[in-house]
Write a protein that holds these residues in place. Sequence first.
Motif, PDB file in Angstrom:
ATOM      1  N   GLU A 141      -5.143   1.709  -4.055  1.00 10.14           N
ATOM      2  CA  GLU A 141      -5.464   3.176  -4.441  1.00 10.14           C
ATOM      3  C   GLU A 141      -5.455   4.217  -3.333  1.00 10.14           C
ATOM      4  O   GLU A 141      -5.864   3.855  -2.300  1.00 10.14           O
ATOM      5  N   VAL A 142      -4.769   5.234  -3.576  1.00  6.34           N
ATOM      6  CA  VAL A 142      -4.404   6.228  -2.644  1.00  6.34           C
ATOM      7  C   VAL A 142      -4.632   7.533  -3.125  1.00  6.34           C
ATOM      8  O   VAL A 142      -4.319   7.878  -4.207  1.00  6.34           O
ATOM      9  N   LEU A 143      -5.462   8.391  -2.092  1.00  8.75           N
ATOM     10  CA  LEU A 143      -5.418   9.729  -2.268  1.00  8.75           C
ATOM     11  C   LEU A 143      -4.393  10.529  -1.829  1.00  8.75           C
ATOM     12  O   LEU A 143      -4.182  10.580  -0.623  1.00  8.75           O
ATOM     13  N   LEU A 144      -3.994  11.657  -2.817  1.00  7.37           N
ATOM     14  CA  LEU A 144      -2.849  12.521  -2.160  1.00  7.37           C
ATOM     15  C   LEU A 144      -3.608  13.809  -2.360  1.00  7.37           C
ATOM     16  O   LEU A 144      -3.749  14.279  -3.390  1.00  7.37           O
ATOM     17  N   ASP A 145      -3.728  14.464  -1.024  1.00  8.97           N
ATOM     18  CA  ASP A 145      -4.585  15.701  -1.126  1.00  8.97           C
ATOM     19  C   ASP A 145      -4.069  16.671   0.005  1.00  8.97           C
ATOM     20  O   ASP A 145      -4.609  17.505   0.547  1.00  8.97           O
ATOM     21  N   ASP A 146      -3.024  16.307   0.634  1.00 13.22           N
ATOM     22  CA  ASP A 146      -2.432  17.094   1.840  1.00 13.22           C
ATOM     23  C   ASP A 146      -1.073  17.339   1.647  1.00 13.22           C
ATOM     24  O   ASP A 146      -0.233  16.405   1.587  1.00 13.22           O
ATOM     25  N   PRO A 147      -0.665  18.500   1.653  1.00 10.11           N
ATOM     26  CA  PRO A 147       0.723  18.850   1.407  1.00 10.11           C
ATOM     27  C   PRO A 147       1.735  18.646   2.608  1.00 10.11           C
ATOM     28  O   PRO A 147       2.798  18.628   2.587  1.00 10.11           O
ATOM     29  N   SER A 148       0.909  18.224   3.670  1.00  8.65           N
ATOM     30  CA  SER A 148       1.645  17.869   4.996  1.00  8.65           C
ATOM     31  C   SER A 148       1.847  16.279   5.087  1.00  8.65           C
ATOM     32  O   SER A 148       2.224  15.746   5.971  1.00  8.65           O
ATOM     33  N   LYS A 149       1.532  15.683   3.960  1.00 11.52           N
ATOM     34  CA  LYS A 149       1.453  13.924   3.934  1.00 11.52           C
ATOM     35  C   LYS A 149       2.199  13.582   2.582  1.00 11.52           C
ATOM     36  O   LYS A 149       1.718  13.907   1.758  1.00 11.52           O
ATOM     37  N   GLY A 150       3.406  13.087   2.676  1.00 12.27           N
ATOM     38  CA  GLY A 150       4.180  12.570   1.492  1.00 12.27           C
ATOM     39  C   GLY A 150       4.040  11.085   1.442  1.00 12.27           C
ATOM     40  O   GLY A 150       3.949  10.260   2.568  1.00 12.27           O
ATOM     41  N   LEU A 151       3.883  10.591   0.365  1.00 10.21           N
ATOM     42  CA  LEU A 151       3.584   9.115  -0.195  1.00 10.21           C
ATOM     43  C   LEU A 151       5.072   8.699  -0.444  1.00 10.21           C
ATOM     44  O   LEU A 151       5.703   9.249  -1.588  1.00 10.21           O
ATOM     45  N   LEU A 152       5.454   7.781   0.494  1.00  5.82           N
ATOM     46  CA  LEU A 152       6.873   7.054   0.074  1.00  5.82           C
ATOM     47  C   LEU A 152       6.686   6.011  -0.868  1.00  5.82           C
ATOM     48  O   LEU A 152       5.895   4.981  -0.777  1.00  5.82           O
ATOM     49  N   ILE A 153       7.547   5.938  -1.971  1.00  6.14           N
ATOM     50  CA  ILE A 153       7.344   4.818  -2.990  1.00  6.14           C
ATOM     51  C   ILE A 153       8.765   4.219  -3.198  1.00  6.14           C
ATOM     52  O   ILE A 153       9.717   4.807  -3.553  1.00  6.14           O
ATOM     53  N   ASP A 154       8.724   3.079  -2.897  1.00  2.00           N
ATOM     54  CA  ASP A 154       9.888   2.038  -3.013  1.00  2.00           C
ATOM     55  C   ASP A 154      10.364   1.560  -4.469  1.00  2.00           C
ATOM     56  O   ASP A 154       9.433   1.736  -5.118  1.00  2.00           O
ATOM     57  N   SER A 155      11.256   1.120  -4.547  1.00  2.00           N
ATOM     58  CA  SER A 155      11.517   0.176  -5.704  1.00  2.00           C
ATOM     59  C   SER A 155      10.650  -0.766  -6.030  1.00  2.00           C
ATOM     60  O   SER A 155       9.877  -1.298  -4.891  1.00  2.00           O
ATOM     61  N   PHE A 156      10.421  -1.232  -7.156  1.00  2.00           N
ATOM     62  CA  PHE A 156       9.711  -2.461  -7.681  1.00  2.00           C
ATOM     63  C   PHE A 156       8.272  -2.190  -6.935  1.00  2.00           C
ATOM     64  O   PHE A 156       7.563  -3.066  -6.694  1.00  2.00           O
ATOM     65  N   ILE A 157       7.647  -0.786  -7.381  1.00  6.98           N
ATOM     66  CA  ILE A 157       6.289  -0.567  -7.027  1.00  6.98           C
ATOM     67  C   ILE A 157       5.827  -0.071  -8.574  1.00  6.98           C
ATOM     68  O   ILE A 157       6.213   1.026  -8.808  1.00  6.98           O
ATOM     69  N   TRP A 158       4.771  -0.789  -9.096  1.00  3.31           N
ATOM     70  CA  TRP A 158       4.185   0.006 -10.154  1.00  3.31           C
ATOM     71  C   TRP A 158       3.251   0.911  -9.812  1.00  3.31           C
ATOM     72  O   TRP A 158       2.421   0.830  -8.902  1.00  3.31           O
ATOM     73  N   ARG A 159       3.107   2.069 -10.654  1.00  8.34           N
ATOM     74  CA  ARG A 159       2.498   3.150 -10.124  1.00  8.34           C
ATOM     75  C   ARG A 159       1.679   3.900 -11.429  1.00  8.34           C
ATOM     76  O   ARG A 159       2.455   3.952 -12.382  1.00  8.34           O
ATOM     77  N   GLU A 160       0.247   4.321 -11.050  1.00 13.87           N
ATOM     78  CA  GLU A 160      -0.124   4.927 -11.867  1.00 13.87           C
ATOM     79  C   GLU A 160      -0.720   5.983 -11.062  1.00 13.87           C
ATOM     80  O   GLU A 160      -1.519   5.988 -10.149  1.00 13.87           O
ATOM     81  N   MET A 161      -0.816   7.244 -12.012  1.00 14.56           N
ATOM     82  CA  MET A 161      -1.282   8.572 -11.490  1.00 14.56           C
ATOM     83  C   MET A 161      -2.558   9.132 -12.188  1.00 14.56           C
ATOM     84  O   MET A 161      -2.351   9.381 -13.244  1.00 14.56           O
TER      85      MET A 161
END
Length: 134
Positions: A77-97
Amino acid sequence: MEIQFIELQSHGDSRGSLIALEEGENVPFKIKRVYYMFDTKHGVTRGFHAHKKLKQLAIPMKGSCRFLLDDGNDKVEVLLDDPSKGLLIDSFIWREMFDFTKDCVLMILADSLYDESDYIRDYEEFLKRVANDS
Ligand code: TYD
């Protein structure tokens, strides 16, 4: 599972901050599509899919949300709360937001145009595909 964040250089001065996204520089793929989610309702979880080929970079322009990332073996589980930090998501990764704040604007850069045939929307199928490919 390795979580890949990209630190995006912020050009800040007394006026405020500015971040530039450049293909092949701080964005490690061809930018073919940009979309953003906003006004996400309280309690909503979205996503529930993986991609066969697509690579994406998720950046919270405003507010915050959480991602559950699952490679078929581990879940993180990852928190995205910083516009200067991007989360790279590769293929074959299941994601829920989920846990979108009311003001959250989540921008996604993608290396392909929208293509429904690239989606795996069934979790059992996702697990099978990951098991067969490893
Ligand atoms: P959906 O895949 O349900 O979003 P998520 O998986 O993030 O919860 O997409 C919502 C709708 O938007 C769906 O009808 C498909 C459409 N859509 C596009 O037309 N283009 C796009 O680039 C994306 C991501 C979705």
